[in-house]
Design a protein around this motif. Structure first.
Motif, mmCIF file in Angstrom:
data_model
loop_
_atom_site.group_PDB
_atom_site.id
_atom_site.type_symbol
_atom_site.label_atom_id
_atom_site.label_comp_id
_atom_site.label_asym_id
_atom_site.label_seq_id
_atom_site.Cartn_x
_atom_site.Cartn_y
_atom_site.Cartn_z
ATOM 1 N N SER A 199 -17.870 -16.135 -40.672
ATOM 2 C CA SER A 199 -18.308 -14.848 -40.117
ATOM 3 C C SER A 199 -17.655 -13.714 -40.932
ATOM 4 O O SER A 199 -17.508 -13.845 -42.145
ATOM 5 C CB SER A 199 -17.946 -14.834 -38.637
ATOM 6 O OG SER A 199 -18.418 -13.697 -38.008
ATOM 7 N N TYR A 200 -17.245 -12.632 -40.274
ATOM 8 C CA TYR A 200 -16.774 -11.445 -41.009
ATOM 9 C C TYR A 200 -15.586 -11.761 -41.922
ATOM 10 O O TYR A 200 -15.623 -11.491 -43.125
ATOM 11 C CB TYR A 200 -16.434 -10.328 -40.007
ATOM 12 C CG TYR A 200 -17.640 -9.982 -39.179
ATOM 13 C CD1 TYR A 200 -18.544 -9.027 -39.604
ATOM 14 C CD2 TYR A 200 -17.913 -10.673 -38.003
ATOM 15 C CE1 TYR A 200 -19.686 -8.744 -38.875
ATOM 16 C CE2 TYR A 200 -19.059 -10.404 -37.257
ATOM 17 C CZ TYR A 200 -19.930 -9.441 -37.703
ATOM 18 O OH TYR A 200 -21.068 -9.176 -36.984
ATOM 19 N N ALA A 201 -14.527 -12.357 -41.360
ATOM 20 C CA ALA A 201 -13.318 -12.607 -42.152
ATOM 21 C C ALA A 201 -13.554 -13.710 -43.179
ATOM 22 O O ALA A 201 -13.220 -13.563 -44.361
ATOM 23 C CB ALA A 201 -12.161 -12.999 -41.220
ATOM 24 N N ASP A 239 -18.549 -24.242 -41.326
ATOM 25 C CA ASP A 239 -18.779 -23.553 -40.053
ATOM 26 C C ASP A 239 -19.507 -24.497 -39.102
ATOM 27 O O ASP A 239 -20.362 -25.272 -39.517
ATOM 28 C CB ASP A 239 -19.584 -22.257 -40.225
ATOM 29 C CG ASP A 239 -19.352 -21.276 -39.063
ATOM 30 O OD1 ASP A 239 -18.733 -20.223 -39.293
ATOM 31 O OD2 ASP A 239 -19.754 -21.591 -37.916
ATOM 32 N N LEU A 262 -14.222 -27.936 -37.509
ATOM 33 C CA LEU A 262 -12.872 -28.373 -37.875
ATOM 34 C C LEU A 262 -12.251 -29.052 -36.660
ATOM 35 O O LEU A 262 -12.141 -28.448 -35.588
ATOM 36 C CB LEU A 262 -12.032 -27.157 -38.283
ATOM 37 C CG LEU A 262 -10.539 -27.391 -38.478
ATOM 38 C CD1 LEU A 262 -10.261 -28.429 -39.563
ATOM 39 C CD2 LEU A 262 -9.839 -26.075 -38.829
ATOM 40 N N ASP A 280 -10.115 -12.095 -36.157
ATOM 41 C CA ASP A 280 -9.832 -12.063 -34.715
ATOM 42 C C ASP A 280 -8.857 -13.140 -34.263
ATOM 43 O O ASP A 280 -8.241 -13.021 -33.208
ATOM 44 C CB ASP A 280 -11.138 -12.263 -33.922
ATOM 45 C CG ASP A 280 -11.887 -10.965 -33.702
ATOM 46 O OD1 ASP A 280 -11.562 -9.969 -34.370
ATOM 47 O OD2 ASP A 280 -12.806 -10.946 -32.855
ATOM 48 N N TYR A 293 -11.775 -6.008 -34.876
ATOM 49 C CA TYR A 293 -13.111 -5.487 -35.160
ATOM 50 C C TYR A 293 -13.676 -6.245 -36.348
ATOM 51 O O TYR A 293 -12.914 -6.677 -37.227
ATOM 52 C CB TYR A 293 -13.058 -3.996 -35.520
ATOM 53 C CG TYR A 293 -12.679 -3.119 -34.360
ATOM 54 C CD1 TYR A 293 -13.635 -2.747 -33.417
ATOM 55 C CD2 TYR A 293 -11.379 -2.692 -34.197
ATOM 56 C CE1 TYR A 293 -13.285 -1.957 -32.332
ATOM 57 C CE2 TYR A 293 -11.025 -1.907 -33.107
ATOM 58 C CZ TYR A 293 -11.979 -1.549 -32.180
ATOM 59 O OH TYR A 293 -11.633 -0.783 -31.107
ATOM 60 N N GLY A 294 -15.006 -6.334 -36.391
ATOM 61 C CA GLY A 294 -15.636 -7.029 -37.501
ATOM 62 C C GLY A 294 -15.238 -6.442 -38.842
ATOM 63 O O GLY A 294 -14.907 -7.164 -39.784
ATOM 64 N N LYS A 346 -25.432 3.510 -37.322
ATOM 65 C CA LYS A 346 -25.331 2.191 -36.690
ATOM 66 C C LYS A 346 -26.567 1.716 -35.934
ATOM 67 O O LYS A 346 -26.991 0.573 -36.102
ATOM 68 C CB LYS A 346 -24.110 2.190 -35.748
ATOM 69 C CG LYS A 346 -23.802 0.815 -35.178
ATOM 70 C CD LYS A 346 -22.402 0.721 -34.649
ATOM 71 C CE LYS A 346 -22.156 -0.585 -33.921
ATOM 72 N NZ LYS A 346 -20.879 -0.608 -33.254
HETATM 73 C C1 LIG Z 1 -21.191 -8.287 -28.664
HETATM 74 C C2 LIG Z 1 -20.163 -7.866 -29.694
HETATM 75 C C3 LIG Z 1 -20.291 -6.636 -30.332
HETATM 76 C C4 LIG Z 1 -19.348 -6.237 -31.290
HETATM 77 N N1 LIG Z 1 -19.498 -5.028 -31.909
HETATM 78 C C5 LIG Z 1 -18.665 -4.696 -32.918
HETATM 79 C C6 LIG Z 1 -18.883 -3.508 -33.673
HETATM 80 O O1 LIG Z 1 -19.806 -2.749 -33.406
HETATM 81 N N2 LIG Z 1 -18.056 -3.242 -34.710
HETATM 82 C C7 LIG Z 1 -17.027 -4.080 -35.055
HETATM 83 O O2 LIG Z 1 -16.316 -3.789 -36.047
HETATM 84 N N3 LIG Z 1 -16.763 -5.200 -34.351
HETATM 85 C C8 LIG Z 1 -17.559 -5.538 -33.293
HETATM 86 N N4 LIG Z 1 -17.350 -6.671 -32.573
HETATM 87 C C9 LIG Z 1 -16.163 -7.482 -32.894
HETATM 88 C C10 LIG Z 1 -16.452 -8.397 -34.057
HETATM 89 O O3 LIG Z 1 -17.646 -9.120 -33.822
HETATM 90 C C11 LIG Z 1 -15.280 -9.339 -34.268
HETATM 91 O O4 LIG Z 1 -14.122 -8.584 -34.495
HETATM 92 C C12 LIG Z 1 -15.577 -10.244 -35.447
HETATM 93 O O5 LIG Z 1 -16.656 -11.093 -35.134
HETATM 94 C C13 LIG Z 1 -14.379 -11.099 -35.829
HETATM 95 O O6 LIG Z 1 -14.722 -11.775 -36.990
HETATM 96 P P1 LIG Z 1 -14.011 -13.137 -37.410
HETATM 97 O O7 LIG Z 1 -14.609 -13.504 -38.734
HETATM 98 O O8 LIG Z 1 -12.551 -13.023 -37.314
HETATM 99 O O9 LIG Z 1 -14.419 -14.222 -36.302
HETATM 100 P P2 LIG Z 1 -15.806 -14.596 -35.626
HETATM 101 O O10 LIG Z 1 -16.847 -13.561 -35.861
HETATM 102 O O11 LIG Z 1 -15.476 -14.964 -34.235
HETATM 103 O O12 LIG Z 1 -16.275 -15.886 -36.421
HETATM 104 C C14 LIG Z 1 -15.658 -17.124 -36.343
HETATM 105 C C15 LIG Z 1 -16.505 -18.137 -37.098
HETATM 106 O O13 LIG Z 1 -15.807 -19.366 -37.116
HETATM 107 C C16 LIG Z 1 -16.640 -20.426 -36.690
HETATM 108 N N5 LIG Z 1 -15.762 -21.414 -36.052
HETATM 109 C C17 LIG Z 1 -14.961 -21.233 -34.974
HETATM 110 N N6 LIG Z 1 -14.262 -22.358 -34.716
HETATM 111 C C18 LIG Z 1 -14.631 -23.260 -35.653
HETATM 112 C C19 LIG Z 1 -14.253 -24.611 -35.927
HETATM 113 N N7 LIG Z 1 -13.350 -25.270 -35.188
HETATM 114 N N8 LIG Z 1 -14.854 -25.248 -36.961
HETATM 115 C C20 LIG Z 1 -15.797 -24.613 -37.730
HETATM 116 N N9 LIG Z 1 -16.170 -23.338 -37.520
HETATM 117 C C21 LIG Z 1 -15.591 -22.667 -36.501
HETATM 118 C C22 LIG Z 1 -17.645 -19.757 -35.749
HETATM 119 O O14 LIG Z 1 -18.852 -20.509 -35.667
HETATM 120 C C23 LIG Z 1 -17.854 -18.404 -36.409
HETATM 121 O O15 LIG Z 1 -18.883 -18.424 -37.371
HETATM 122 C C24 LIG Z 1 -18.256 -7.091 -31.596
HETATM 123 C C25 LIG Z 1 -18.123 -8.317 -30.943
HETATM 124 C C26 LIG Z 1 -19.067 -8.710 -30.002
HETATM 125 C C27 LIG Z 1 -18.900 -10.062 -29.301
#
Ligand SMILES: Cc1cc2nc3c(=O)[nH]c(=O)nc-3n(C[C@H](O)[C@H](O)[C@H](O)COP(=O)(O)OP(=O)(O)OC[C@H]3O[C@@H](n4cnc5c(N)ncnc54)[C@H](O)[C@@H]3O)c2cc1C
Length: 413
Positions: free
Chosen positions: A16-18, A43, A88, A297, A307-308, A394
């Motif tokens: 995802s984002y990170a 993923d 994982l 996150d 935040y994303g 946005k």
């Molecule tokens: C409805 C909603 C609206 C939002 N709006 C905003 C916004 O407008 N602006 C903003 O900046 N942020 C927003 N956010 C917050 C943002 O989505 C999160 O901060 C961001 O998704 C975090 O990114 P990440 O890559 O850390 O983790 P995540 O996006 O949670 O991604 C984690 C990834 O890891 C994968 N994964 C997890 N566990 C495993 C495993 N064991 N094995 C394999 N894969 C795994 C998942 O499938 C996923 O693809 C919003 C969040 C939500 C829920």
């Protein structure tokens, strides 16, 4: 300087984002002289899901379909980097992990970007696109049938979801209940939260502050369509046909438990969401695993960093630090002691970059026409300028266009 072209394996879990930011930046190095570098992106989902767009996806099925981007399009077709669709199961030591499909992967560097999930339907639980769209579609159908909708949690997600539901279904009674004394994260100015209350009122949302709703323990992911009466801390009863929870975030970190048992110490914080502990360099907070990074996150950086766009910046920091370690030859001597299955030990690590939370900005659409903004400490809460900026920056596609650039091999199924 160490030979840049040597074989190096980088595994990124979570696309995802990170994770996508880290995987892209590291994979691009293979075109810049790091010819032996191989990135494996893992993923549990087949598609990246644009969580940021969920408030709009919930009420617009065409847009919902666009918010799923297949990971098969992440790397170029002739690339040696690979995507594996699996979960994982366990990080075994400083060089090995195991997936749920039974595959064992070796890594020189590991990025754990597994984020977290909320209990309510705001996080798509399905691992495929069709099932994910069905999940969102069921909730949309529930909203269409409902007379009343309860949204719990007045952070940015709760505010956006309540605003879009109320603006799309003006005949429904929409209530947003929040435990805090004002809406949106408290690091933003009061003018922004007051503006959000006013604009939610304009689209017909009834906002209740200082009220904690008592949620049943068995409130499972799909248990939110159907009549429920929930009781608030004031004793007030909230009757609704659909309940949307924008609270109760939990980190995905179960895969660290066996390793924690093995080393006899915790790598995550047991209380609250279960954040994984990191250093400012985004390395796991343990001398034994200098080659494991946790951006996004999932880590225990302050909530203001959840935040994303910040997850994406952290993915970039993790990737830059991995590059510094590769350049210093770190992985050539980090052999995890005499037994390759044993846990690693500390070696000389070059000076690494520290992630710094400098930017505080928020753009919150409230239905298709309204919104509140804070950028560079300037709050545009009640004003028309706030509506204009949110619409321009946005509301149209919830910044999906920024993500599409990450998928050179689009479009794919
Ligand atoms: C409805 C909603 C609206 C939002 N709006 C905003 C916004 O407008 N602006 C903003 O900046 N942020 C927003 N956010 C917050 C943002 O989505 C999160 O901060 C961001 O998704 C975090 O990114 P990440 O890559 O850390 O983790 P995540 O996006 O949670 O991604 C984690 C990834 O890891 C994968 N994964 C997890 N566990 C495993 C495993 N064991 N094995 C394999 N894969 C795994 C998942 O499938 C996923 O693809 C919003 C969040 C939500 C829920």
């Amino acid at each position: 300087m160490a030979d840049k072209g040597r074989d190096i394996s980088v595994v990124v879990v979570g696309g995802s984002y990170a994770g996508a930011a880290a995987a892209r930046k590291i994979a691009d190095l293979s075109k810049k002289g790091y010819g032996g570098l191989k990135v494996t992106l893992v993923d549990q989902r087949t598609h990246y899901v644009h969580a940021i767009g969920f408030p709009k996806a919930l009420v617009d099925d065409k847009f919902a379909s666009k918010t799923f981007l297949s990971f098969s399009g992440f790397f170029e077709p002739d690339s040696k980097h690979q995507f594996i669709n699996s979960r994982l199961r366990e990080v075994k030591d400083a060089h090995h992990l195991e997936l749920e499909n039974g595959e064992q992967l070796y890594f020189d560097y590991l990025v754990l970007a597994t984020g977290g999930k909320a209990p309510g339907p705001i996080n798509v639980s399905a691992t495929g696109k069709d099932e994910g769209l069905e999940e969102i579609g069921r909730l949309r159908a529930g909203l269409e049938e409902a007379n009343s909708v309860l949204v719990v949690g007045g952070g940015a997600v709760g505010v956006e979801v309540a605003g879009f539901v109320a603006a799309t279904f003006p005949d429904k009674k929409v209530t947003l209940v929040h435990s805090g004394k004002r809406l949106l994260p408290s690091n933003f100015r009061e003018g922004v939260s007051n503006g959000a209350v006013a604009k939610l009122g304009q689209v017909g949302v009834n906002v209740v502050l200082n009220e904690r709703v008592d949620l049943p323990a068995d409130f499972g992911h799909n248990a939110h369509i159907g009549r429920q009466v929930l009781v608030g801390s004031s004793g007030a009863e909230y009757e609704s046909d659909v309940q949307i929870l924008a609270v109760g975030f939990k980190v995905n970190s179960e895969f660290l438990r066996p390793l924690e048992t093995k080393i006899g110490g915790l790598l995550h914080i047991e209380d609250g969401p279960g954040f994984i502990r990191v250093r400012p360099t985004l390395q796991l907070d343990s001398d034994m695993f200098p080659n494991i990074f946790v951006p996004g996150d999932a880590n225990n950086l302050p909530m203001t960093a959840k935040y994303g766009f910040k997850a994406e910046m952290q993915g970039g920091t993790a990737a830059s630090n991995i590059k510094k370690m590769i350049d210093s030859g770190f992985d050539m001597s980090f052999t995890s002691s005499e037994d390759s299955n044993a846990i690693g030990h500390v070696l000389d690590i070059p000076p690494l970059g520290k992630w710094c939370d400098l930017v505080d900005a928020i753009l919150v659409p409230i239905g298709p026409n309204l919104g509140v903004v804070q950028m560079l400490k300037v709050a545009l809460g009640g004003s028309g300028m706030g509506n204009f900026l949110v619409r321009q920056l946005k509301t149209k596609d919830f910044m999906l266009w920024l993500r599409k650039g990450m998928y050179p091999n689009r479009p794919t199924a």
